[in-house]
Design a protein around this motif. Structure first.
Motif, PDB file in Angstrom:
ATOM      1  N   LEU A   1      36.159  72.250  41.044  1.00 43.11           N
ATOM      2  CA  LEU A   1      35.843  71.603  39.771  1.00 43.11           C
ATOM      3  C   LEU A   1      35.539  72.626  38.684  1.00 43.11           C
ATOM      4  O   LEU A   1      35.395  72.285  37.516  1.00 43.11           O
ATOM      5  CB  LEU A   1      34.614  70.696  39.941  1.00 43.11           C
ATOM      6  CG  LEU A   1      34.814  69.532  40.887  1.00 43.11           C
ATOM      7  CD1 LEU A   1      33.484  68.865  41.184  1.00 43.11           C
ATOM      8  CD2 LEU A   1      35.771  68.529  40.279  1.00 43.11           C
TER       9      LEU A   1
ATOM     10  N   ASP B   1      47.194  71.461  42.767  1.00 40.49           N
ATOM     11  CA  ASP B   1      46.397  71.939  41.642  1.00 40.49           C
ATOM     12  C   ASP B   1      47.236  72.828  40.742  1.00 40.49           C
ATOM     13  O   ASP B   1      48.461  72.922  40.900  1.00 40.49           O
ATOM     14  CB  ASP B   1      45.131  72.637  42.138  1.00 40.49           C
ATOM     15  CG  ASP B   1      45.420  73.936  42.863  1.00 40.49           C
ATOM     16  OD1 ASP B   1      46.603  74.345  42.927  1.00 40.49           O
ATOM     17  OD2 ASP B   1      44.466  74.547  43.372  1.00 40.49           O
TER      18      ASP B   1
ATOM     19  N   MET C   1      31.163  65.713  33.521  1.00 38.64           N
ATOM     20  CA  MET C   1      32.588  65.934  33.293  1.00 38.64           C
ATOM     21  C   MET C   1      33.303  64.614  33.102  1.00 38.64           C
ATOM     22  O   MET C   1      34.143  64.458  32.204  1.00 38.64           O
ATOM     23  CB  MET C   1      33.188  66.628  34.528  1.00 38.64           C
ATOM     24  CG  MET C   1      33.350  68.108  34.384  1.00 38.64           C
ATOM     25  SD  MET C   1      33.493  68.888  36.004  1.00 38.64           S
ATOM     26  CE  MET C   1      35.195  68.699  36.341  1.00 38.64           C
TER      27      MET C   1
ATOM     28  N   TRP D   1      29.434  66.782  37.677  1.00 39.46           N
ATOM     29  CA  TRP D   1      30.668  65.997  37.816  1.00 39.46           C
ATOM     30  C   TRP D   1      30.571  64.730  36.967  1.00 39.46           C
ATOM     31  O   TRP D   1      31.502  64.351  36.260  1.00 39.46           O
ATOM     32  CB  TRP D   1      30.899  65.661  39.286  1.00 39.46           C
ATOM     33  CG  TRP D   1      32.255  65.077  39.567  1.00 39.46           C
ATOM     34  CD1 TRP D   1      33.453  65.657  39.301  1.00 39.46           C
ATOM     35  CD2 TRP D   1      32.534  63.803  40.155  1.00 39.46           C
ATOM     36  NE1 TRP D   1      34.473  64.834  39.705  1.00 39.46           N
ATOM     37  CE2 TRP D   1      33.934  63.687  40.229  1.00 39.46           C
ATOM     38  CE3 TRP D   1      31.746  62.767  40.633  1.00 39.46           C
ATOM     39  CZ2 TRP D   1      34.553  62.573  40.781  1.00 39.46           C
ATOM     40  CZ3 TRP D   1      32.356  61.653  41.177  1.00 39.46           C
ATOM     41  CH2 TRP D   1      33.758  61.558  41.237  1.00 39.46           C
TER      42      TRP D   1
ATOM     43  N   ALA E   1      39.355  73.219  35.531  1.00 40.25           N
ATOM     44  CA  ALA E   1      39.886  72.069  36.257  1.00 40.25           C
ATOM     45  C   ALA E   1      39.884  70.818  35.394  1.00 40.25           C
ATOM     46  O   ALA E   1      40.819  70.022  35.424  1.00 40.25           O
ATOM     47  CB  ALA E   1      39.076  71.839  37.526  1.00 40.25           C
ATOM     48  N   ALA E   2      38.795  70.682  34.605  1.00 44.43           N
ATOM     49  CA  ALA E   2      38.684  69.457  33.824  1.00 44.43           C
ATOM     50  C   ALA E   2      39.751  69.370  32.738  1.00 44.43           C
ATOM     51  O   ALA E   2      40.029  68.298  32.227  1.00 44.43           O
ATOM     52  CB  ALA E   2      37.299  69.357  33.192  1.00 44.43           C
TER      53      ALA E   2
ATOM     54  N   GLY F   1      35.276  65.845  43.517  1.00 46.68           N
ATOM     55  CA  GLY F   1      34.041  65.182  43.109  1.00 46.68           C
ATOM     56  C   GLY F   1      33.657  64.092  44.087  1.00 46.68           C
ATOM     57  O   GLY F   1      32.507  63.968  44.501  1.00 46.68           O
TER      58      GLY F   1
ATOM     59  N   TYR G   1      42.584  66.789  33.108  1.00 42.60           N
ATOM     60  CA  TYR G   1      42.218  65.398  33.376  1.00 42.60           C
ATOM     61  C   TYR G   1      43.342  64.436  33.070  1.00 42.60           C
ATOM     62  O   TYR G   1      43.448  63.378  33.655  1.00 42.60           O
ATOM     63  CB  TYR G   1      40.955  65.030  32.596  1.00 42.60           C
ATOM     64  CG  TYR G   1      41.175  64.797  31.132  1.00 42.60           C
ATOM     65  CD1 TYR G   1      41.424  63.513  30.648  1.00 42.60           C
ATOM     66  CD2 TYR G   1      41.153  65.864  30.235  1.00 42.60           C
ATOM     67  CE1 TYR G   1      41.631  63.310  29.299  1.00 42.60           C
ATOM     68  CE2 TYR G   1      41.360  65.652  28.893  1.00 42.60           C
ATOM     69  CZ  TYR G   1      41.603  64.373  28.424  1.00 42.60           C
ATOM     70  OH  TYR G   1      41.811  64.171  27.098  1.00 42.60           O
TER      71      TYR G   1
ATOM     72  N   ILE H   1      40.242  66.753  39.690  1.00 41.69           N
ATOM     73  CA  ILE H   1      38.787  66.637  39.586  1.00 41.69           C
ATOM     74  C   ILE H   1      38.249  65.425  40.321  1.00 41.69           C
ATOM     75  O   ILE H   1      37.081  65.388  40.664  1.00 41.69           O
ATOM     76  CB  ILE H   1      38.277  66.629  38.125  1.00 41.69           C
ATOM     77  CG1 ILE H   1      39.057  65.627  37.288  1.00 41.69           C
ATOM     78  CG2 ILE H   1      38.348  68.004  37.525  1.00 41.69           C
ATOM     79  CD1 ILE H   1      38.442  65.451  35.910  1.00 41.69           C
TER      80      ILE H   1
END
Ligand SMILES: Nc1ncnc2c1ncn2[C@@H]1O[C@H](COP(=O)(O)OP(=O)(O)OP(=O)(O)O)[C@@H](O)[C@H]1O
Ligand SMILES: Nc1ncnc2c1ncn2[C@@H]1O[C@H](COP(=O)(O)OP(=O)(O)OP(=O)(O)O)[C@@H](O)[C@H]1O
Ligand SMILES: [Mg+2]
Ligand SMILES: [Mg+2]
Lengths: 508, 691, 319, 294
Positions: free
Chosen positions: D248, D72, C152, C149, D252-253, D267, D256, D263
């Protein structure tokens, strides 16, 4: 007006992973075509501007006898392999012999498709003649497959496995370097037989297994293209970040997801259950919804929508599971389940543990079946156990996929016939009626008649529902606006020889 | 490295020099209060302690564990554990300066330069990863700004002074390469490095064997006299006090309860605690009485001490006022102070301690078959020994080597010897907690040496054990009741839980505890109480023989007396036989009928208790007796320092011939080559060529 | 010393053998088969005979003990066999990735040491003060925040701020230090944070413990300057357990970068490992595991040597 | 990992209070953990939306009253999925840590008690297991066992996470057991003629409980992290089960910019809960046995 191609520059693009080895004949993965393909020539290739028509590559011209049993090719003169040796009809003969009857230790995944070839003759170094045992309307497409890389007969004579670990082609690019897991580099072959080609000085492939990393690389300007696909959400992201530096091409993909039922396992041996489960899937809503988050899009039958022989919207709507009234469809599905005595059905859906588009598709299907009171465990497996489970019949219901490199129904419908005749059929279903129809389809040269046969075949498949299409994929290619001369096609293996691709000079 | 020779035999002149500085005071602690602020409350570890030390003088601070001895001296050094420990009040005047008012840096400059401190644990007080040389030279470099070469020369000098041979080589060695005694000598050398005015020694010999203890103490005494260094010795061993101290301060529960010259304290104690302390220890110099006098009860909790006299709850002489009002420290003679409402009564003989009877124990029938006969017992351990750079070899520790003895019914057989001589191993092998390498263990006629654990099970009921450490010999996760009841239930001594319960109550009462304590966990009990539980657990088996492995060594003197008395009472009540292991000669003599003296895995001498003490035949026995100080300053002054020279050899590499020859004053070539056989001599069994 | 090393290396053999047997057996239970995957993974339709022929060629049809024996013979001759996926020698495949992984591990270790030593010491010396509390939160954060994470977030942050990502292609540091560092510093930071947290906690607790030792009191009683008490007397003793942690964590990074390599798109051993597992490339997985085990054991050996160097009790043996 | 002999007094009834007083931060963490447990038990009542429902009309919605953490890319409520994710994380974390610690603990105690050759061979085996990095071992075990979902929990995943825990616990507990074995009260039990079984279960096991419980909490944190990592790699929990690591994973990223909440919240959920378990474990250790090092 069309811009004039300019020479020079290196194209950086991404491929998901290394080719396991370099042998085109032994693979069925686009990775090999996209990374090794530019080093090789083939006899024919698809004409990207008029897909699915074919054009010559090594073949300058060709003719087919009236009975459809003899194919004669005239080769381009002066073609050389990258080591300087001339390419003649002997090399093509050696290549095709290897394809249709591989020697021990060599894998050819195209053995079956060339089964109709009875003999290959080389009357002269620039002429090659294929004799077939039966007429085959799909044969020309077959010759255009990018997997039929032409190898050097001399090398094959020394070692039939030579192309597995070595690259010696006659394509527009020469092999320079391959660092496993990292990158592969090709350089212009100056003695390429087509004048003025290629435009590029070379290309460089970065292997990037993760879609996210690939997008990051594109956004960071480290790669200019990725020729498989990006997702719809990625498009928004890239457009936001890169504005007019990025362009997109889009087409329905000759790849689709298929829901397969294991007909050897009760209650899926009951056609009512299978059909009910197929009918519960709201493909139209799925198409509208999933297209926004996944690479799934088109609702279609057994043939890719838009391809020759595909079903029209009206024809589709009449098939079970494709109707426009989902409520009615679901009611019917519940009724069928009740009749079959399995109203509270529970089963596991075997799916591939790959984020796009398998995971969203799985999620969607689980949700769809939940709506008719069926409880589904979503079992996502890594590719290897997944393939194993699907092929060995270790599943209740599986989300299978099809990848139609050659779109002629001879190839695309094969998976739906009886399991004992088609190794591709995961449902284990036996249906002689389908087999008969299919046999006629493969030999029917009249387009009209063939279309009718295909419609009948399709109807039967949908009603029996051993395996039914879910949604077709949508191919969305993102590339730097400077990348020119590349044409979209419904398959990510066609048109990847990079011969005509060029890079526009940077503006500003 | 014979210390006896280096020590000056005639001390008179030196003492005169030391005292010649007159009455000026070197260290004066006034009304010191130290508190620890802990999560479980404020521990008032030192309250109103005052004492003075003059140049060249030796002050001993004695008292039970936890009474604040260490804390008061750490406060002098400015080394209290931070941030919990704080000096709340008081003054510490050293050489005219109040140490409590000094800055940290000024205080640091005094530490090691003017005041040095020697700690109890020689094994952990030296830094294991630094060379001896560095550690000795460090204060020289820091305080005296010497060059490396100067410091090294001085370090060699210092090591020689404390009796370490081959000092130059030793400087490059590391602490683990030396024995405990040598490390303590090095600690002393470090202490002496900058010629300090005062050395504080916190139990400097408690962790050492008697013979080594004698060496170290002689050395310290000698050095302090010769160099005119004042010393504060903290100890709980009254013998040491008697032998070495000029003046004594007795502490009890964070306070000084009596202080005066050594003679005053030993001969004319004016505080009941001091009186009790003298009387509760078994003494080598007096005829043996049947029972020890004890101070009953336990010291108070310093978080919450009683309002009146802190000793009142345990005091046999207490009167009403004692519980209401705390007494002050008042003069009871010249330079003699006591904190007791009844000190005058004590002086006048108006308050007297009840004398316990000295009934001799019943005579033992020595003719019957022994209950336990050990014959030619050998217990060897195989250990891998690191030799040098990453290499190791397999070596044999002959922990017990050819030991034979017998115990008759009703007898208490004492087993003494210095640390590592194999006492515990004998006991454990008899109990079959270790497997004998050779020999026979005949218990009630049955040889246990080769029985399987299963066959041993019925035997175990009849043979039990009491361990040394009261804190680790009880399962902390079981209640006291369960601990005692478990064997009864398992062995079917009690058929039901209720019956076991009743018996638990009975045993608890018999060992001087209360039935309600059965609900408690061991950690809720004091050391002495725990030891009683251990005894009760052994009793619950209704055994014939109990092996007691140093059952009182870990206890404070006052508690020690209680436990010894208890053991004796129980022995009579239950008709028990004891194998009693200890290293304290006085304790062993007190409780045993016959005594075995061991050295390096072998028996040196076996004799009746009185015979052994009256006329020891083996030179080792004699050395042991000589080394043990007796708590009487007059007698001690009369004794010559006769410390046994040398160290105990490593059991991995025991000397050839007589194992004692390396330290024996009588040894000759014969002793060095031939192992002496045990032989009968004047009622003793002795293994010595010279006896 | 030579003899000691020889002995240590000899005692490694049973452990390595154990690793070999274990991984071999574990892999044979894995469902799926590389041949199926190779031929059908992307939709190919080989015949049963073709599949079988390929199995025979790869030796997958042989009985287990034969396969094992073959592999063991290879191990003894330092030949890890050929990857079933690429048919390249496993050693060659691993060698291509080891450099990167090793460098990230080393950089993470350096970062961890640089961060952890001061932080750990500080929080030990100011135990229970606010400094200690703050450092404690930072370090526990390091244990709690998943490094993937964090990775990321780092990438997303870089993209968001600069539309830039670290270069993807590994170049050895001696060829182009700038490119090399700008690629690897980020993953090293992401895992280094966790590493430094583990280490700082160990440093703290061992300093706290050492500061309670008698010899520290002795040093103070000698009037040693406080900075020397810490620097000379405490730190060296406290370093002993820290060295173990450094060794262990470093060794674990060699195989444990799996997730981080994924996030940062690094062509390292971890990614190769995951790919090999998901492809059922048994020889490759076995090879990687053996390499990881060797690194682990060798690191342990180095730790022991470092111990001996730091701790005279080991260097000169006990009494 | 080293260990001193835990002389841990048993604190009963008022233990919790004493703990809260001595370790306020630890108690706060315990509170957080309890809240997490409650949330996962009563998830059905807490969440505003069904965590499985796809709503293509509400893709990537920013946080709002209806969707506290936004939605999401499948139009599912992120908040609901985070809450349900707690259930997954806790069930798998606690279960695998429990299985791993119990098995490892028993192995360690038995090893420590019997010593000798048995101990030697088991120790060598443990050395072998320990020379695999945790994640490597877990990845192989996952691949080896595949999936076996019972009652919504993938038992094989639990096993895969538990297996790397076993040798670690075994090693620590063994060293504790070795020192306890040397304690006189064990000698007393042997001298009493008790059976091995009795000595191990009644006298050894309760005394290794302190290191055991400390390790257990620490490993819950590790297990949660490992589960998240595996799920992130696509080897753990499968969609549509709500799980933090899974949220995640995949692409998913990529969201951003459009939907950072996708995310950020999962997290944070992982970090905070692992944080709480670690801090609680620390506090517990300080409370039970300050000398214990993990
Ligand atoms: N760091 C500390 N924190 C809390 N209490 C302490 C601390 N150090 C000492 N104490 C308490 O102070 C009291 C006096 O301790 P001290 O060490 O002076 O005893 P002592 O007389 O030296 O005993 P011993 O003979 O056992 O060495 C004891 O009750 C002890 O529990
Ligand atoms: N299990 C063991 N393994 C190896 N050596 C041992 C073992 N037990 C005891 N020894 C060694 O045997 C010798 C005798 O030990 P033992 O404990 O019997 O001595 P002791 O007389 O009881 O000493 P102490 O007074 O210190 O209790 C010592 O050198 C000791 O180190
Ligand atoms: Mg003390
Ligand atoms: Mg002993």
């Amino acid at each position: 007006q069309a811009p004039q191609p300019t020479r020079g520059g290196t194209l950086n693009f991404a491929v998901v992973s290394d080719p396991p080895n370099y042998d085109c004949h032994g693979h069925e993965t686009y990775v090999v075509v996209q990374s090794v393909g530019p080093f090789y020539s083939t006899l024919l290739k698809f004409d990207m501007s008029r897909y699915p028509e074919v054009k010559g590559d090594l073949a300058k011209s060709w003719s087919v006898s009236a009975d459809g049993l003899t194919y004669t090719f005239e080769l381009n003169p002066g073609v050389t392999f990258h080591d300087g040796s001339p390419l003649t009809s002997a090399d093509i003969k050696a290549t095709y012999e290897r394809l249709r009857a591989p020697p021990a230790g060599v894998v050819s995944l195209r053995q079956a498709t060339f089964a109709d070839i009875a003999s290959i003759e080389t009357p002269s170094p620039t002429q090659i003649v294929f004799k077939l045992s039966a007429a085959n309307p799909a044969m020309l497409q077959n010759f255009a497959s990018p997997y039929n890389c032409v190898y050097s007969a001399a090398k094959l004579a020394q070692d039939p496995r030579f192309p597995v670990q070595n690259i010696l082609g006659s394509g527009a690019f020469r092999f320079v370097e391959h660092v496993r897991g990292s990158h592969l580099v090709g350089q212009r072959y100056d003695k390429y037989f087509v004048d003025g080609r290629p435009y590029l000085d070379g290309f460089r492939i970065a292997f990037i297994p993760q879609a996210t990393a690939m997008l990051n690389a594109m956004q960071g300007g480290q790669i200019q293209a990725e020729f498989r696909t990006v997702g719809p959400a990625d498009r928004a992201r890239l457009e936001q970040a890169l504005g007019n530096k990025i362009k997109f091409s889009e087409a329905t993909w000759s790849t689709g997801l298929i829901v397969a039922f294991n007909t050897e396992k009760p209650p899926f041996n009951d056609v009512r259950v299978r059909r009910a489960l197929s009918m519960a899937i709201d493909r139209n809503a799925g198409s509208v919804g999933l297209r926004r988050t996944s690479i799934l899009r088109a609702v279609g039958g057994l043939v890719r929508p838009g391809a020759p022989f595909s079903a029209s919207a009206e024809e589709l709507a009449s098939l079970p599971g494709f109707g426009r009234d989902i409520a009615a469809s679901r009611a019917e599905a519940r009724k069928l389940l009740a009749e079959a005595g399995v109203s509270n059905l529970t089963f596991a859906l075997v799916n591939r543990a790959v984020p796009q588009p398998y995971t969203p598709a799985g999620i969607f299907l689980v949700d769809q079946w939940r709506q008719i009171g069926v409880t589904v465990e979503h079992r996502q497996l890594e590719t290897s156990p997944y393939v194993q489970a699907v092929r060995a019949g270790n599943f209740d219901v599986a989300l299978d996929f099809q990848n139609q490199v050659l779109e002629d129904p001879t190839y695309t419908l094969l998976r739906y016939i009886s399991a004992d005749k088609s190794p591709e059929n995961p449902s284990k279903g036996i249906d002689r009626q389908l087999d008969q129809t299919f046999e006629r389809i493969t030999r029917e040269t009249n387009v009209q008649a063939r279309t009718q046969l295909i419609r009948a075949f399709e109807k039967r498949v949908m009603e029996q529902a051993y395996q039914v299409p879910f949604l077709w994929w949508n191919r969305l290619v993102a590339m730097d606006t400077r990348v020119m001369g590349w044409n979209m096609s419904p398959s990510h293996v066609h048109g990847q020889d990079l011969v005509d691709v060029w890079l526009a000079p940077a503006t500003n | 490295m014979a210390l006896a020779e280096t020590a000056a035999p005639e001390t008179g002149g030196v003492t005169a020099v030391a005292h010649g500085k007159g009455d000026e005071v070197l260290l004066s602690v006034r009304d010191l209060h130290v508190h620890f602020h802990t999560s479980r409350g404020i521990v008032r570890a030192v309250e109103g302690v005052s004492y003075e030390v003059r140049p060249g003088e030796v002050l001993a601070i004695v008292g039970e564990s936890g009474c604040g001895k260490s804390v008061s001296s750490l406060a002098v050094m400015g080394l209290l554990a931070k941030p919990a420990g704080r000096v709340e009040k008081g003054e510490i005047i050293f050489d005219g300066r109040d140490l409590l008012k000094l800055s940290g840096e000024d205080m640091r400059a005094i530490r090691g330069r003017d005041i040095a401190m020697i700690f109890q644990e020689p094994m952990t007080s030296l830094n294991p990863v630094l060379t001896i040389g560095l550690q000795v030279m460090e204060p020289l470099l820091i305080h005296l700004a010497m060059t490396e070469a100067q410091a090294r020369a001085r370090a060699v000098e210092l090591l020689t002074l404390v009796g370490i041979t081959d000092p130059d080589r030793r400087l490059d060695q590391y602490p683990h390469q030396m024995s405990g005694g040598m490390r303590q000598r090095i600690m002393i050398a470090i202490g002496l490095a900058c010629n300090p005015k005062l050395i504080i020694a916190d139990e400097p010999t408690t962790a050492l064997d008697v013979t080594i203890q004698a060496q170290i103490l002689e050395l310290m005494k000698d050095l302090s006299r010769r160099l005119g260094i004042a010393m504060v010795i903290i100890t709980h061993n009254l013998g040491i006090v008697a032998r070495y101290a000029d003046r004594v301060a007795v502490m009890y529960a964070a306070r000084i309860v009596e202080t005066g010259s050594a003679d005053d304290i030993f001969l004319k104690p004016r505080h009941p605690y001091a009186v009790g302390l003298m009387r509760s220890v078994p003494r080598l110099d007096r005829p043996r009485g049947a029972r020890l006098q004890t101070i009953e009860g336990m010291p108070p909790d310093l978080r919450n001490p009683p309002v009146g006299c802190r000793f009142a709850p345990r005091c046999p002489l207490k009167i009403a006022v004692c519980e209401a009002q705390a007494p002050d420290l008042l003069g009871v003679g010249p330079a003699h102070f006591a904190r007791c409402h009844r000190s005058a009564d004590l002086a006048a003989g108006l308050a007297v301690f009840a004398e316990e009877g000295t009934a001799p124990s019943a005579a033992i029938d020595y003719t019957g078959a022994p209950i336990l006969a050990v014959e030619g017992l050998k217990t060897h351990f195989w250990v891998s020994r690191k030799t040098s750079w990453f290499s190791s070899e397999l070596a044999t520790v002959k922990a017990v080597d050819d030991v034979s003895f017998a115990i008759r019914k009703g007898e208490t057989l004492g087993l003494v010897g210095e640390s590592g001589c194999g006492k515990t191993t004998v006991g454990r092998t008899v109990l079959r907690l270790e497997n004998p390498t050779e020999g026979a263990i005949r218990f009630e006629g049955q040889d246990l040496a080769h029985l399987s654990q299963k066959e041993l099970r019925p035997v175990r009921r009849r043979m039990q054990v009491v361990f040394q450490d009261p804190f680790s010999s009880l399962n902390p996760r079981m209640t006291v009741g369960d601990i005692i009841a478990e064997p009864m239930l398992v062995h079917g001594i009690a058929a039901t839980k209720a019956e076991a319960r009743a018996r638990v109550d009975d045993y608890l009462t018999r060992v001087g505890l209360f039935p309600y304590m059965a609900e408690r966990y061991p950690h809720e009990m004091s050391g002495g109480q725990r030891q009683r539980i251990g005894i009760a657990r052994a009793l619950a088996f209704e055994p014939q023989l109990i092996v007691c492995d140093e059952p009182v060594s870990a206890l404070d003197v006052s508690i020690q007396g209680q436990v010894i008395n208890l053991l004796e009472d129980l022995k009579r009540q239950f008709d028990l036989t004891f194998l009693f292991i200890a290293h304290d000669l006085a304790v062993v003599r007190h409780i045993s009928d016959r005594i075995i003296v061991m050295y390096l895995g072998r028996i040196m001498e076996v004799a009746d208790r009185d015979a052994l003490y009256a006329e020891p035949l083996h030179p080792y026995t004699r050395a042991l007796l000589d080394a043990a100080p007796v708590p009487d300053p007059v007698k001690e002054r009369g004794r010559k320092p006769r410390a046994l020279a040398g160290e105990i050899p490593s059991p991995l590499n025991p000397p050839k011939g007589c194992v004692f020859h390396t330290r024996c004053p009588l040894a000759d070539d014969h002793c060095r080559t031939v192992v002496p056989a045990a032989r009968e001599l004047a009622g003793h069994v002795v293994a010595c060529h010279k006896a | 010393m030579g003899a000691y090393l020889a002995k240590r290396i000899l005692t490694m053999i049973p452990t390595l053998l154990g690793v070999a047997v274990l991984i071999f057996l574990m892999l044979r239970v894995v469902p799926g088969d590389i041949v199926e995957l190779k031929m059908r993974g992307d939709g190919g339709a080989p015949t049963v005979e073709q599949v079988q022929a390929e199995r025979v060629r790869l030796g997958l049809d042989k009985p287990l003990y034969q396969q094992f024996a073959g592999w063991m013979v290879g191990l003894v001759t330092l030949d890890l066999g050929k990857s079933m996926w690429t048919e390249q020698p496993v050693t060659q495949e691993i060698a291509g990735r080891l450099g990167l992984t090793l460098q990230v591990a080393i950089m993470a270790t350096i970062i961890a040491i640089l961060i952890a030593l001061p932080l750990g010491t500080l929080s030990a010396l100011y135990k229970d003060s606010w400094i200690d509390q703050a450092i404690r939160i930072v370090t526990i954060g390091g244990l709690a925040i998943p490094s993937f994470w964090l990775g990321m977030m780092i990438i997303v942050g870089l993209l968001f701020a600069f539309n830039w990502i670290p270069p993807m292609q590994y170049v050895p540091i001696w060829q182009d230090p700038l490119a090399n560092l700008s690629q690897l510093i980020w993953p090293a930071l992401a895992v280094g944070y966790r590493f430094s947290a583990v280490l700082a906690r160990m440093v703290r607790s061992s300093i706290v413990e050492v500061m309670r030792e008698d010899y520290i009191r002795t040093a103070r009683a000698k009037g040693v300057y406080e900075r020397l008490v810490v620097g000379r007397h405490a730190l060296r003793n406290a370093m002993l357990p820290a060295v173990t942690v450094i060794g262990l964590e470093f060794a674990f990074l060699i195989g444990g970068l799996v997730v981080t390599e994924q996030v940062f798109n690094l062509n390292g051993l971890g990614r190769l490992f995951v790919q090999a597992v998901t492809r059922s490339d048994f020889t490759m997985v076995q090879g990687i595991v053996m390499v990881i085990a060797v690194v682990f054991i060798v690191t342990n050996l180095i730790v022991d040597l470092a111990y001996a160097w730091l701790d005279p009790r080991i260097r000169y043996g006990g009494k | 990992m080293t260990l001193a002999i835990p002389q841990v007094p048993v604190r009963r009834l008022n233990g919790l209070l004493a703990f809260a007083k001595a370790q306020p931060v630890g108690a706060a963490c315990l509170g957080f953990i309890s809240a997490l447990i409650l949330a996962s038990v009563f998830a059905d009542w807490i969440v505003p939306n069904d965590p499985f429902t796809l709503d293509f009309g509400a893709l990537l919605m920013p946080p709002s009253w209806q969707y506290p953490f936004g939605t999401d890319n499948m139009g599912r409520c992120v908040f609901s999925r985070v809450v349900y994710g707690a259930r997954t994380a806790l069930v798998i974390g606690i279960l695998s840590s429990l299985v791993g610690s119990v098995v490892g603990g028993l192995v360690g105690v038995v090893q420590g008690y019997f010593g000798g050759r048995f101990d030697f061979y088991v120790s060598r085996f443990i050395d072998v297991l320990l020379s695999f990095p945790i994640i490597v071992l877990a990845v192989v075990v996952v691949a080896m066992l595949g999936k076996r979902v019972v009652g919504g929990v993938d038992l094989n995943l639990v096993v895969a996470i538990a297996i790397p825990i076993v040798p670690k616990v075994a090693r620590v507990v063994r060293s504790a057991a070795l020192s306890i074995r040397e304690m006189p009260y064990i000698d007393a039990a042997r001298a009493a003629g008790f059976t091995h079984q009795r000595i191990v279960l009644k006298h050894m096991v309760p005394n290794v409980f302190a290191p055991f419980i400390i390790m257990f909490t620490a490993f819950v944190a590790q297990a949660i992290l490992l589960e998240a990592s595996l799920s992130f790699l696509g080897l753990g929990v499968t969609e549509p089960t709500p799980a933090w690591g899974l949220m995640l994973a995949g692409n998913a990223a990529d969201f951003y910019r459009e939907a950072p909440w996708m995310i950020i919240f999962p997290g944070l959920a992982i970090s905070l809960s692992v944080f709480a378990f670690n801090l609680f474990g620390d506090a517990l250790r300080d409370h039970l046995d300050p000398r214990f090092k993990l």
